[in-house]
Design a protein around this motif. Structure first.
Motif, mmCIF file in Angstrom:
data_model
loop_
_atom_site.group_PDB
_atom_site.id
_atom_site.type_symbol
_atom_site.label_atom_id
_atom_site.label_comp_id
_atom_site.label_asym_id
_atom_site.label_seq_id
_atom_site.Cartn_x
_atom_site.Cartn_y
_atom_site.Cartn_z
ATOM 1 N N GLU A 110 0.798 -1.233 0.000
ATOM 2 C CA GLU A 110 0.000 0.000 0.000
ATOM 3 C C GLU A 110 0.825 1.275 0.000
ATOM 4 O OE1 GLU A 110 -2.800 -0.277 3.201
ATOM 5 O OE2 GLU A 110 -3.993 -1.786 2.148
ATOM 6 N N ARG A 126 -5.371 6.407 -2.658
ATOM 7 C CA ARG A 126 -4.525 5.338 -2.115
ATOM 8 C C ARG A 126 -4.186 4.293 -3.180
ATOM 9 N NH1 ARG A 126 -8.148 3.019 2.187
ATOM 10 N NH2 ARG A 126 -9.608 3.599 0.544
ATOM 11 N N GLU A 128 -3.263 0.328 -3.876
ATOM 12 C CA GLU A 128 -3.476 -0.986 -3.277
ATOM 13 C C GLU A 128 -2.174 -1.790 -3.295
ATOM 14 O OE1 GLU A 128 -6.653 -2.559 -2.504
ATOM 15 O OE2 GLU A 128 -5.359 -4.174 -1.778
ATOM 16 N N ARG A 129 -1.549 -1.831 -4.474
ATOM 17 C CA ARG A 129 -0.291 -2.574 -4.603
ATOM 18 C C ARG A 129 0.356 -2.276 -5.948
ATOM 19 N NH1 ARG A 129 -4.084 -6.432 -6.425
ATOM 20 N NH2 ARG A 129 -3.462 -7.240 -8.470
ATOM 21 N N SER A 164 -4.917 1.071 -7.995
ATOM 22 C CA SER A 164 -5.399 2.049 -7.001
ATOM 23 C C SER A 164 -6.530 1.446 -6.190
ATOM 24 C CB SER A 164 -5.900 3.321 -7.697
ATOM 25 O OG SER A 164 -7.260 3.176 -8.061
ATOM 26 N N LYS A 165 -6.756 2.009 -5.022
ATOM 27 C CA LYS A 165 -7.970 1.673 -4.270
ATOM 28 C C LYS A 165 -9.127 2.390 -4.978
ATOM 29 C CE LYS A 165 -5.867 0.322 -0.175
ATOM 30 N NZ LYS A 165 -6.141 -0.833 0.675
#
Ligand code: ADP
Ligand code: MG
Length: 483
Positions: A110, A126, A128-129, A164-165
């Motif tokens: 993250e 944000r 995610e990965r 992305s989130k």
């Protein structure tokens, strides 16, 4: 947050992006073949890339370093242990029958990006990965009337997938996210961000909901390759889903394609689930283990990042968030500006750089790297304004001539005799002449029609060929016109 008005009330949207960014690297992720763009088909294909039996992948350390550099620039969690996994699917341009990717144990976890919105505000999106994976080859459908050809040059090229989130709430935010991500990647030199050549493409996940309700079912639109299209895809897809629900239908989770010609999305296939891919750890590759020291060395080598630069530009040069955002969006722009602003009026320099120079370059589809005018040369022009040799108005003409002829500002001003008239006697003569020609207007002015002052300023300026010093002109004119 964007509000969409439907027939039955207001709707909001939720968007998450998966960006595929080609890692800047001379060779591929698991082979030594060149990763250069644009070579003749199938000239950059090793036995590994074409999946010959018994070939073994060898991880390219530089690609891993690049992924780490990106993760660090995104302020993200770095996983010292990550695992390559096989994502199984059949496609004609995927000779292995699987893609080597990362699944539940990616190299980067993250993080977050601060995106700059058109109104000067910012929003945190944000991450995610980020994981590393191979690209597939390319099917060429337009080379032969009845055959499809395969070009494996791209097979095995290293990609980063940055997920992305679902934090994005409008097309503007999505566009700002893609732009900011591209800026960061270019700053750290891990992807050239060239969307036309496909080195950055996004899959866009869109769902709609009543404002602040639970998230709806998403559709994924594949391979969008420009910021403008990101915007259009979201607009279209949001309205499509809203109309569908309002007509009593239901959004089904599926993968869609963007038809650039028609400006619409089209169903491509129902969405596969992760279990359809039968992910499993690649037995040919051991887990990727990194040492703290290795990661720290990369962290130390990072350049000043865009957000830090933006804050510094606002603090040190007194620029607005808006101007600072434009200046830092490319490293080359920021460097040019800093060179230009050295010892000069910061705001004046920002205006001339952004409005005039970038404006002119933009018209011909260029950016600062292609500028025919150097920072020193633009600086000379700014100096001529600052020391009252020419007015801002004349400077615009000089600037146009600089672009056109490649001559310096000083030379143009001398050749064209554009020096500002700051000689009182000469200016007075021009004023007298204008007043003699406009005797009735002078009388009107003197009998109380103050508004005519602007008219006289205009006339004198015109008569001076635009060269009168505006401040002096005002003062002298006031005196002369006084009853
Ligand atoms: P998949 O592998 O199925 O594409 P990922 O987890 O890799 O799933 O990516 C899903 C993407 O979709 C992420 O960018 C995430 O933010 C986004 N997303 C998840 N749920 C929603 C939703 N309800 N609406 C819009 N986007 C979503
Ligand atoms: Mg995905």
């Amino acid at each position: 947050m964007a509000i969409y008005e439907g027939r039955t009330g207001d709707w909001g949207i939720v968007v998450g992006l998966e960006v595929h960014a080609q890692i800047t690297s001379a060779s591929k992720l698991f082979s030594g073949s060149s990763a250069a763009f644009g070579a003749e088909a199938n000239t950059q294909v090793s036995m590994v890339d074409s999946a010959m039996p018994g070939m073994l992948p060898v991880c390219n350390a530089y690609c891993i370093e690049q992924a780490l550099r990106t993760g660090l620039a995104l302020g993200a969690q770095i996983n010292l242990r990550s695992v390559f996994a096989r994502k199984n699917y059949f496609y004609a341009d995927l000779p292995q029958g699987y893609q080597i990717s990362q699944y539940d144990q990616p190299i980067v976890g993250e993080g977050a990006i601060e995106v700059d919105l058109p109104d000067g505000s910012t929003k945190t999106i944000r991450i995610e990965r980020l994981h590393v994976e191979q690209d597939a080859g390319k099917s060429l459908h337009d080379q032969h009337p009845t055959k499809t050809y395969i070009d494996l040059n791209r097979s095995g090229v290293a990609l980063m997938e940055i997920v992305s989130k679902p934090d994005i709430r409008s097309p503007e935010e999505a566009a700002a996210y893609v732009k900011k991500l591209r800026t960061i990647l270019r700053y750290v030199g891990t992807c050239d961000g060239n969307m036309e050549e496909g080195s950055m493409r996004c899959d866009i996940n869109v769902s709609v909901r009543r404002p602040d309700a639970e998230f709806g079912t998403r559709c994924e639109i594949k391979n969008v390759n420009s910021v403008r299209h990101v915007f259009q895809v979201i607009e279209f897809e949001a309205r499509r889903q809203i109309a569908l629900i309002e007509d009593g239908g239901e959004v089904v989770q599926e993968t869609r394609l963007w038809d650039t010609k028609k400006g619409e999305t089209r169903a491509m296939r129902s969405k596969e689930n992760a279990h359809d891919y039968r992910y499993f750890p690649d037995p040919d590759l051991p887990p990727l283990m990194l040492s703290e020291g290795f990661v720290e060395n990369i962290r130390k080598s990072l350049p000043e990042l865009p957000d830090a630069k933006k804050q510094r530009f606002m603090a040190d040069y007194g620029l607005s968030a808006y101007d600072a955002t434009i200046l830092i969006s490319e490293q080359a722009r920021a460097d040019f500006y800093e060179e230009l602003a050295k010892g000069r009026d910061f705001k004046l320099c920002a205006n001339w750089f952004i409005t005039e120079l970038l404006g002119a370059l933009n018209k011909s589809g260029k950016d600062i790297g292609d500028s025919p005018i150097s920072a020193d040369q633009l600086g000379d022009l700014v100096d001529l304004m600052s020391n009252d040799t020419i007015s801002g108005r004349i400077a615009k003409d000089v600037f146009a001539l600089m672009l056109e002829t490649g001559k310096t500002a000083g030379v143009i001003v001398e050749e064209k005799g554009l020096r500002q008239v700051t000689d009182t006697g000469a200016l007075e003569a021009v004023i007298d002449e204008v007043m003699a020609q406009q005797a009735d207007k002078v009388a009107e002015y003197r009998s109380g029609k103050d508004k005519l002052f602007g008219f006289f300023v205009g006339q004198v300026m015109k008569a001076s060929g635009g060269k009168a010093n505006p401040g002096m002109l005002n003062d002298l004119l006031k005196k002369k016109l006084a009853p």
